[in-house]
Design a protein around this motif. Sequence first.
Motif, PDB file in Angstrom:
ATOM      1  N   LEU A 227       0.876  -1.243   0.028  1.00  0.00           N
ATOM      2  CA  LEU A 227       0.014   0.091   0.069  1.00  0.00           C
ATOM      3  C   LEU A 227       0.941   1.324   0.110  1.00  0.00           C
ATOM      4  CD1 LEU A 227      -2.793  -1.106   2.614  1.00  0.00           C
ATOM      5  CD2 LEU A 227      -3.286  -0.664   0.084  1.00  0.00           C
ATOM      6  N   THR A 228       1.909   1.211   0.794  1.00  0.00           N
ATOM      7  CA  THR A 228       2.862   2.346   0.765  1.00  0.00           C
ATOM      8  C   THR A 228       3.680   2.697  -0.501  1.00  0.00           C
ATOM      9  OG1 THR A 228       3.240   1.813   3.197  1.00  0.00           O
ATOM     10  CG2 THR A 228       4.813   3.453   2.068  1.00  0.00           C
ATOM     11  N   ILE A 229       3.957   1.706  -0.959  1.00  0.00           N
ATOM     12  CA  ILE A 229       4.647   1.752  -2.470  1.00  0.00           C
ATOM     13  C   ILE A 229       3.392   2.130  -3.578  1.00  0.00           C
ATOM     14  CG2 ILE A 229       5.650   0.308  -4.367  1.00  0.00           C
ATOM     15  CD1 ILE A 229       6.864  -1.486  -2.432  1.00  0.00           C
ATOM     16  N   ASP A 230       2.309   1.616  -3.703  1.00  0.00           N
ATOM     17  CA  ASP A 230       1.301   2.053  -4.325  1.00  0.00           C
ATOM     18  C   ASP A 230       0.821   3.553  -4.351  1.00  0.00           C
ATOM     19  OD1 ASP A 230       1.128  -0.281  -5.507  1.00  0.00           O
ATOM     20  OD2 ASP A 230      -0.614  -1.020  -4.571  1.00  0.00           O
ATOM     21  N   SER A 231       0.911   3.851  -3.010  1.00  0.00           N
ATOM     22  CA  SER A 231       0.652   5.234  -2.613  1.00  0.00           C
ATOM     23  C   SER A 231       1.783   6.249  -3.245  1.00  0.00           C
ATOM     24  CB  SER A 231       0.254   5.632  -1.142  1.00  0.00           C
ATOM     25  OG  SER A 231      -0.579   5.031  -0.645  1.00  0.00           O
ATOM     26  N   LEU A 232       2.995   5.653  -2.943  1.00  0.00           N
ATOM     27  CA  LEU A 232       4.192   6.557  -3.231  1.00  0.00           C
ATOM     28  C   LEU A 232       4.072   6.555  -4.891  1.00  0.00           C
ATOM     29  CD1 LEU A 232       6.701   7.939  -2.521  1.00  0.00           C
ATOM     30  CD2 LEU A 232       7.939   5.549  -2.650  1.00  0.00           C
ATOM     31  N   ILE A 233       3.861   5.646  -5.626  1.00  0.00           N
ATOM     32  CA  ILE A 233       3.836   5.760  -7.079  1.00  0.00           C
ATOM     33  C   ILE A 233       2.679   6.633  -7.554  1.00  0.00           C
ATOM     34  CG2 ILE A 233       3.151   4.383  -9.207  1.00  0.00           C
ATOM     35  CD1 ILE A 233       4.408   1.926  -7.742  1.00  0.00           C
ATOM     36  N   GLU A 234       1.289   6.515  -6.971  1.00  0.00           N
ATOM     37  CA  GLU A 234       0.476   7.576  -7.469  1.00  0.00           C
ATOM     38  C   GLU A 234       0.846   8.987  -7.269  1.00  0.00           C
ATOM     39  OE1 GLU A 234      -1.969   6.629  -9.233  1.00  0.00           O
ATOM     40  OE2 GLU A 234      -1.388   4.580  -9.232  1.00  0.00           O
TER      41      GLU A 234
ATOM     42  N   GLU B 242       3.658   2.080 -14.815  1.00  0.00           N
ATOM     43  CA  GLU B 242       4.232   0.748 -14.993  1.00  0.00           C
ATOM     44  C   GLU B 242       5.727   0.987 -14.809  1.00  0.00           C
ATOM     45  OE1 GLU B 242       3.126  -0.515 -18.791  1.00  0.00           O
ATOM     46  OE2 GLU B 242       1.088  -0.615 -18.304  1.00  0.00           O
ATOM     47  N   MET B 243       6.315   1.985 -15.292  1.00  0.00           N
ATOM     48  CA  MET B 243       7.601   2.067 -15.123  1.00  0.00           C
ATOM     49  C   MET B 243       8.059   2.286 -13.488  1.00  0.00           C
ATOM     50  SD  MET B 243       9.912   5.183 -16.733  1.00  0.00           S
ATOM     51  CE  MET B 243       9.008   6.599 -15.563  1.00  0.00           C
ATOM     52  N   LEU B 244       7.296   3.059 -12.747  1.00  0.00           N
ATOM     53  CA  LEU B 244       7.462   2.965 -11.539  1.00  0.00           C
ATOM     54  C   LEU B 244       7.380   1.978 -10.601  1.00  0.00           C
ATOM     55  CD1 LEU B 244       6.226   6.692 -10.658  1.00  0.00           C
ATOM     56  CD2 LEU B 244       8.476   6.059 -10.766  1.00  0.00           C
ATOM     57  N   GLN B 245       6.400   1.299 -11.064  1.00  0.00           N
ATOM     58  CA  GLN B 245       6.143  -0.150 -10.558  1.00  0.00           C
ATOM     59  C   GLN B 245       7.217  -0.956 -10.515  1.00  0.00           C
ATOM     60  OE1 GLN B 245       2.425  -0.969 -12.136  1.00  0.00           O
ATOM     61  NE2 GLN B 245       1.269  -0.092 -10.538  1.00  0.00           N
ATOM     62  N   ALA B 246       7.761  -1.009 -11.824  1.00  0.00           N
ATOM     63  CA  ALA B 246       9.156  -1.725 -12.060  1.00  0.00           C
ATOM     64  C   ALA B 246      10.351  -1.444 -11.468  1.00  0.00           C
ATOM     65  CB  ALA B 246       9.422  -1.958 -13.752  1.00  0.00           C
ATOM     66  N   PHE B 247      10.187  -0.101 -10.974  1.00  0.00           N
ATOM     67  CA  PHE B 247      11.412   0.305 -10.423  1.00  0.00           C
ATOM     68  C   PHE B 247      11.512   0.090  -8.933  1.00  0.00           C
ATOM     69  CE2 PHE B 247      13.213   3.895  -7.503  1.00  0.00           C
ATOM     70  CZ  PHE B 247      14.281   3.696  -7.988  1.00  0.00           C
TER      71      PHE B 247
ATOM     72  N   GLN C 208      12.078  -3.624  -7.804  1.00  0.00           N
ATOM     73  CA  GLN C 208      13.591  -4.432  -7.369  1.00  0.00           C
ATOM     74  C   GLN C 208      13.846  -4.525  -6.142  1.00  0.00           C
ATOM     75  OE1 GLN C 208      16.542  -2.135 -10.515  1.00  0.00           O
ATOM     76  NE2 GLN C 208      14.811  -0.701  -9.926  1.00  0.00           N
ATOM     77  N   ALA C 209      14.632  -5.778  -5.795  1.00  0.00           N
ATOM     78  CA  ALA C 209      14.854  -5.978  -4.399  1.00  0.00           C
ATOM     79  C   ALA C 209      15.714  -5.158  -3.760  1.00  0.00           C
ATOM     80  CB  ALA C 209      15.335  -7.476  -4.428  1.00  0.00           C
ATOM     81  N   ASP C 210      16.641  -4.499  -4.385  1.00  0.00           N
ATOM     82  CA  ASP C 210      17.364  -3.572  -3.503  1.00  0.00           C
ATOM     83  C   ASP C 210      16.660  -2.394  -3.361  1.00  0.00           C
ATOM     84  OD1 ASP C 210      17.338  -3.105  -6.451  1.00  0.00           O
ATOM     85  OD2 ASP C 210      19.265  -2.178  -6.400  1.00  0.00           O
ATOM     86  N   ILE C 211      15.936  -1.739  -4.172  1.00  0.00           N
ATOM     87  CA  ILE C 211      15.098  -0.483  -3.808  1.00  0.00           C
ATOM     88  C   ILE C 211      14.173  -0.943  -2.823  1.00  0.00           C
ATOM     89  CG2 ILE C 211      13.473   1.014  -4.855  1.00  0.00           C
ATOM     90  CD1 ILE C 211      16.144   1.072  -5.890  1.00  0.00           C
ATOM     91  N   LYS C 212      13.500  -2.047  -2.868  1.00  0.00           N
ATOM     92  CA  LYS C 212      12.705  -2.419  -1.568  1.00  0.00           C
ATOM     93  C   LYS C 212      13.441  -2.536  -0.289  1.00  0.00           C
ATOM     94  CE  LYS C 212       8.837  -4.966  -3.628  1.00  0.00           C
ATOM     95  NZ  LYS C 212       8.120  -6.201  -3.563  1.00  0.00           N
ATOM     96  N   ASN C 213      14.373  -3.071  -0.197  1.00  0.00           N
ATOM     97  CA  ASN C 213      15.328  -3.238   1.028  1.00  0.00           C
ATOM     98  C   ASN C 213      15.942  -1.790   1.413  1.00  0.00           C
ATOM     99  OD1 ASN C 213      15.064  -5.857   1.208  1.00  0.00           O
ATOM    100  ND2 ASN C 213      16.780  -6.386  -0.150  1.00  0.00           N
ATOM    101  N   SER C 214      16.373  -0.845   0.396  1.00  0.00           N
ATOM    102  CA  SER C 214      16.912   0.594   0.824  1.00  0.00           C
ATOM    103  C   SER C 214      15.628   1.335   1.328  1.00  0.00           C
ATOM    104  CB  SER C 214      17.475   1.054  -0.634  1.00  0.00           C
ATOM    105  OG  SER C 214      18.522   0.419  -1.098  1.00  0.00           O
ATOM    106  N   LEU C 215      14.489   0.957   1.189  1.00  0.00           N
ATOM    107  CA  LEU C 215      13.174   1.791   1.533  1.00  0.00           C
ATOM    108  C   LEU C 215      12.721   1.121   2.848  1.00  0.00           C
ATOM    109  CD1 LEU C 215      11.446   2.691  -1.804  1.00  0.00           C
ATOM    110  CD2 LEU C 215      12.851   4.436  -0.310  1.00  0.00           C
ATOM    111  N   GLY C 216      13.048   0.087   3.190  1.00  0.00           N
ATOM    112  CA  GLY C 216      12.644  -0.570   4.455  1.00  0.00           C
ATOM    113  C   GLY C 216      11.559  -1.599   4.063  1.00  0.00           C
ATOM    114  N   PHE C 217      11.420  -1.829   2.937  1.00  0.00           N
ATOM    115  CA  PHE C 217      10.149  -2.741   2.642  1.00  0.00           C
ATOM    116  C   PHE C 217      10.494  -4.205   2.125  1.00  0.00           C
ATOM    117  CE2 PHE C 217       8.393   1.455   0.590  1.00  0.00           C
ATOM    118  CZ  PHE C 217       7.649   1.718   1.835  1.00  0.00           C
TER     119      PHE C 217
END
Length: 354
Positions: free
Chosen positions: A24-31, A334-339, A342-351
């Motif tokens: 939910l946090t990522i989706d909100s961030l993307i929007e 779609e571009m932001l969702q693909a970004f 990525q596992a390293d992006i999720k880890n960097s953001l604490g997700f």
Amino acid sequence: MQTSKDIQNLDNQSDTVGTKTATLTIDSLIEAQVAFMQQWLRTQAEPLAMGAWHWLGAQPMRNYVSCADLQHLLNDWLLSQPMSEVMRADIRDILHTTIYHPVNDNVPLSELVDDTQIDTLTTYIGSHEQQRNILIHSLIGNDTFADLLTQTLYHAINDFMETTLDKAGGVGKLMKLGRSSFEKATNRNLDEKLQAYLHRNIKDLTRRAETNAQEHLSNEEVTRLLITGWARIKDQPVSQLQKYLSDKPENNSIDHIEASVQQSFNRLRISPYLHSLVAAAVETWYNTHQSDSIATLALGLNVDTKAMEGLSTSLLPLAHDAIDSEWFTDHIREMLQAFYAQADIKNSLGFGIS
């Protein structure tokens, strides 16, 4: 007391909640980013366009376009297929509108062609003595013209003689008798004799006429005749040209002209002759301009920075509509969702999930 199974279930539930929260946090961030990017692009569309033009204008043409590219463009796009019927119809409609427009009734021919242009043209034509003599010879000194003149004079003389003899009474009968006696004595038809005589002498006459024309039509005389001819028609309205055209549906001059041009184009576009000329012309142009920047090439078409600024302003509504369009929004999302996937992006953001 909690068993190991209960603890495992709690951990799984916690992971599930965490995953949902992260999603939910990522989706909100993307929007939020989609909305920000659209707003930013709307406000920056014009400077971005000008910045892109300045960058593109500084690039040498040869970095992106080769001579072979231009050859393929012309051969595959322009020459490989006939002009579409839609475009042909548009050409006919535009020609009809311009030729038969009411404004042509009030505009003299002199507004289209200046007197100084006529002076230059007539002087140029008059100065080509060799070409002029060739033209005179083609018109007067050839055998076809002599034959035509022979037949014309023969029919005129024969008609005159027949008419005169019929009205001459006894004298006419006597002359007809003399003609018959002549033909019997010489075993030749008088008509054939007359035509042979005329043909022999007409050839000499046409040679004299050709010589006289070449001597009389000096450079100055040709120039004077052309200027005099222009003076007689220059004040006539442009609509006078319509007299030489037909606007009838069953015999429309514009349709004939357009069809004739298309026929010539369709014949030439597949000929090795035209392809050779196009290849040579493209190579010549490319060798001359390959080091030029895009801006320099555009300047040759009078497209400068000021023109690009005007074009950029005019296209702003189109740019804004494109930025707000559904397809562009979906593409950014779609571009932001693909970004963020990525596992390293999720880890960097604490997700990241342990």
